[in-house]
Write a protein that holds these residues in place. Structure first.
Motif, mmCIF file in Angstrom:
data_model
loop_
_atom_site.group_PDB
_atom_site.id
_atom_site.type_symbol
_atom_site.label_atom_id
_atom_site.label_comp_id
_atom_site.label_asym_id
_atom_site.label_seq_id
_atom_site.Cartn_x
_atom_site.Cartn_y
_atom_site.Cartn_z
ATOM 1 N N GLN A 45 -20.279 16.169 0.969
ATOM 2 C CA GLN A 45 -20.923 16.431 -0.338
ATOM 3 C C GLN A 45 -20.347 15.024 -1.327
ATOM 4 O O GLN A 45 -19.831 14.737 -2.031
ATOM 5 N N ASN A 47 -22.219 13.525 -4.029
ATOM 6 C CA ASN A 47 -21.475 13.902 -5.445
ATOM 7 C C ASN A 47 -19.766 14.284 -5.605
ATOM 8 O O ASN A 47 -19.573 13.799 -6.159
ATOM 9 N N GLU A 86 -18.851 21.114 -8.861
ATOM 10 C CA GLU A 86 -19.000 20.651 -7.968
ATOM 11 C C GLU A 86 -19.594 21.606 -6.619
ATOM 12 O O GLU A 86 -20.206 21.819 -5.899
ATOM 13 N N VAL A 100 -32.144 32.788 1.219
ATOM 14 C CA VAL A 100 -33.877 32.588 1.552
ATOM 15 C C VAL A 100 -34.018 31.768 2.995
ATOM 16 O O VAL A 100 -35.868 31.382 3.287
ATOM 17 N N LYS A 101 -33.029 31.224 3.010
ATOM 18 C CA LYS A 101 -32.943 30.388 4.295
ATOM 19 C C LYS A 101 -34.197 28.818 3.943
ATOM 20 O O LYS A 101 -33.832 28.722 2.494
ATOM 21 N N THR A 103 -36.875 29.246 2.471
ATOM 22 C CA THR A 103 -38.389 29.606 2.439
ATOM 23 C C THR A 103 -38.302 29.393 0.532
ATOM 24 O O THR A 103 -37.467 29.318 0.310
ATOM 25 N N TYR A 104 -40.079 29.339 0.588
ATOM 26 C CA TYR A 104 -39.603 28.782 -1.168
ATOM 27 C C TYR A 104 -39.225 30.119 -1.560
ATOM 28 O O TYR A 104 -39.944 31.152 -1.534
ATOM 29 N N HIS A 105 -38.183 30.419 -2.569
ATOM 30 C CA HIS A 105 -38.358 31.273 -3.884
ATOM 31 C C HIS A 105 -38.289 30.959 -5.218
ATOM 32 O O HIS A 105 -36.561 29.602 -5.680
ATOM 33 N N ALA A 108 -34.596 31.426 -5.907
ATOM 34 C CA ALA A 108 -34.025 30.169 -5.389
ATOM 35 C C ALA A 108 -33.642 29.037 -6.636
ATOM 36 O O ALA A 108 -33.029 28.315 -6.813
ATOM 37 N N LYS A 109 -35.278 28.381 -6.069
ATOM 38 C CA LYS A 109 -35.263 27.130 -7.638
ATOM 39 C C LYS A 109 -34.314 27.028 -8.486
ATOM 40 O O LYS A 109 -33.523 26.967 -8.907
ATOM 41 N N LYS A 112 -30.280 27.099 -7.547
ATOM 42 C CA LYS A 112 -30.155 25.819 -7.395
ATOM 43 C C LYS A 112 -29.986 24.747 -8.444
ATOM 44 O O LYS A 112 -29.521 23.900 -9.426
ATOM 45 N N ASP A 113 -30.981 24.871 -9.429
ATOM 46 C CA ASP A 113 -31.742 23.881 -10.854
ATOM 47 C C ASP A 113 -30.226 23.766 -11.581
ATOM 48 O O ASP A 113 -30.038 23.161 -12.121
ATOM 49 N N ALA A 116 -26.646 22.644 -10.327
ATOM 50 C CA ALA A 116 -27.132 20.972 -10.614
ATOM 51 C C ALA A 116 -26.880 21.459 -11.970
ATOM 52 O O ALA A 116 -26.221 20.213 -12.363
HETATM 53 N N1 LIG Z 1 -35.317 27.375 -0.946
HETATM 54 C C1 LIG Z 1 -35.371 27.181 -1.869
HETATM 55 N N2 LIG Z 1 -36.898 27.808 -3.073
HETATM 56 C C2 LIG Z 1 -36.875 27.256 -3.894
HETATM 57 N N3 LIG Z 1 -36.686 25.627 -4.930
HETATM 58 C C3 LIG Z 1 -35.285 25.161 -3.509
HETATM 59 C C4 LIG Z 1 -35.213 26.416 -2.486
HETATM 60 N N4 LIG Z 1 -34.151 24.955 -1.944
HETATM 61 C C5 LIG Z 1 -33.932 23.821 -2.855
HETATM 62 N N5 LIG Z 1 -34.886 23.916 -3.675
HETATM 63 C C6 LIG Z 1 -35.273 22.861 -5.017
HETATM 64 O O1 LIG Z 1 -35.065 21.885 -4.050
HETATM 65 C C7 LIG Z 1 -34.259 20.863 -5.438
HETATM 66 C C8 LIG Z 1 -32.797 20.321 -4.515
HETATM 67 O O2 LIG Z 1 -32.239 21.433 -3.709
HETATM 68 P P1 LIG Z 1 -30.966 21.365 -2.953
HETATM 69 O O3 LIG Z 1 -30.006 22.369 -1.918
HETATM 70 O O4 LIG Z 1 -31.073 19.619 -2.056
HETATM 71 O O5 LIG Z 1 -29.818 21.178 -3.760
HETATM 72 P P2 LIG Z 1 -29.515 20.368 -4.849
HETATM 73 O O6 LIG Z 1 -28.640 20.728 -5.872
HETATM 74 O O7 LIG Z 1 -30.039 19.197 -4.811
HETATM 75 O O8 LIG Z 1 -27.809 19.368 -3.811
HETATM 76 P P3 LIG Z 1 -27.343 18.924 -3.748
HETATM 77 O O9 LIG Z 1 -26.024 19.511 -5.765
HETATM 78 O O10 LIG Z 1 -25.898 18.630 -2.165
HETATM 79 O O11 LIG Z 1 -28.039 17.126 -4.695
HETATM 80 C C9 LIG Z 1 -33.050 22.383 -5.822
HETATM 81 O O12 LIG Z 1 -32.250 22.689 -7.063
HETATM 82 C C10 LIG Z 1 -34.322 22.688 -5.701
HETATM 83 O O13 LIG Z 1 -35.279 22.963 -7.369
#
Ligand SMILES: Nc1ncnc2c1ncn2[C@@H]1O[C@H](COP(=O)(O)OP(=O)(O)OP(=O)(O)O)[C@@H](O)[C@H]1O
Length: 152
Positions: A45, A47, A86, A100-101, A103-105, A108-109, A112-113, A116
């Motif tokens: 990472q 960051n 972190e 989800v591997k 695939t978009y979900h 999942a978004k 992750k959002d 972050a």
């Molecule tokens: N499977 C998924 N479905 C929907 N959106 C996704 C998916 N994977 C990633 N994303 C979107 O892409 C963005 C970036 O994904 P990533 O896995 O790089 O996370 P990140 O938090 O930006 O990583 P890092 O912390 O390493 O910079 C996520 O914040 C999310 O909005």
């Protein structure tokens, strides 16, 4: 009734552990796996590495400026929070990717959002803490150095 509740909790705990591929059998092994997580975070990472570098810089500056123990503790807690967040972000990303591997979900978004976003919140708080504790003495030192150079 209390006995029944504690039995249920115990069973739930056991069944959770039964799902685990492996369970650390002693404290030393737990530390070994925790250290492996830290190393993974640092190696993969960018960051995390940036936060470590900024943390070392803030601690060095704090020592140089002779901050009080309470002020140094605040800086230490803030650095720890950012680094821990972190690592949690990395853990959530891995679990989402595992689930989800490629695939978009929407969920999942969101996961992750938000993870972050949590890092961003602690990073902004750390800027506030470092700015409040480090900038005033640093500014005073610079002004003092300028005055000394003017009068010499
Ligand atoms: N499977 C998924 N479905 C929907 N959106 C996704 C998916 N994977 C990633 N994303 C979107 O892409 C963005 C970036 O994904 P990533 O896995 O790089 O996370 P990140 O938090 O930006 O990583 P890092 O912390 O390493 O910079 C996520 O914040 C999310 O909005």
């Amino acid at each position: 009734m209390t006995q029944l509740k504690s039995n249920q909790t115990e069973q739930a705990g056991q069944s959770k552990r039964e799902l685990a591929w492996q369970v650390a059998s002693n404290l030393l092994l737990s530390f070994k796996y925790a250290w492996a997580g830290l190393r993974y975070g640092f190696a993969t990472q960018r960051n995390f590495r940036i936060h470590v570098a900024i943390g070392i810089l803030a601690i060095s500056l704090g020592i140089f400026l002779r901050l009080s123990p309470v002020e140094m503790s605040l800086i230490g807690i803030t650095i720890g929070l950012v680094l821990a967040m972190e690592l949690i972000n990395t853990a959530i990303e891995s679990v989402v990717d595992l689930t989800v591997k490629q695939t978009y979900h929407d969920l999942a978004k969101i996961a992750k959002d938000c993870a972050a976003g949590a890092v961003l919140v602690t990073a902004m708080a750390s800027v506030l803490v470092a700015g409040s504790l480090l900038l005033p003495p640093l500014y005073a030192l610079i002004v003092q150095a300028k005055l000394v150079s003017i009068f010499n």
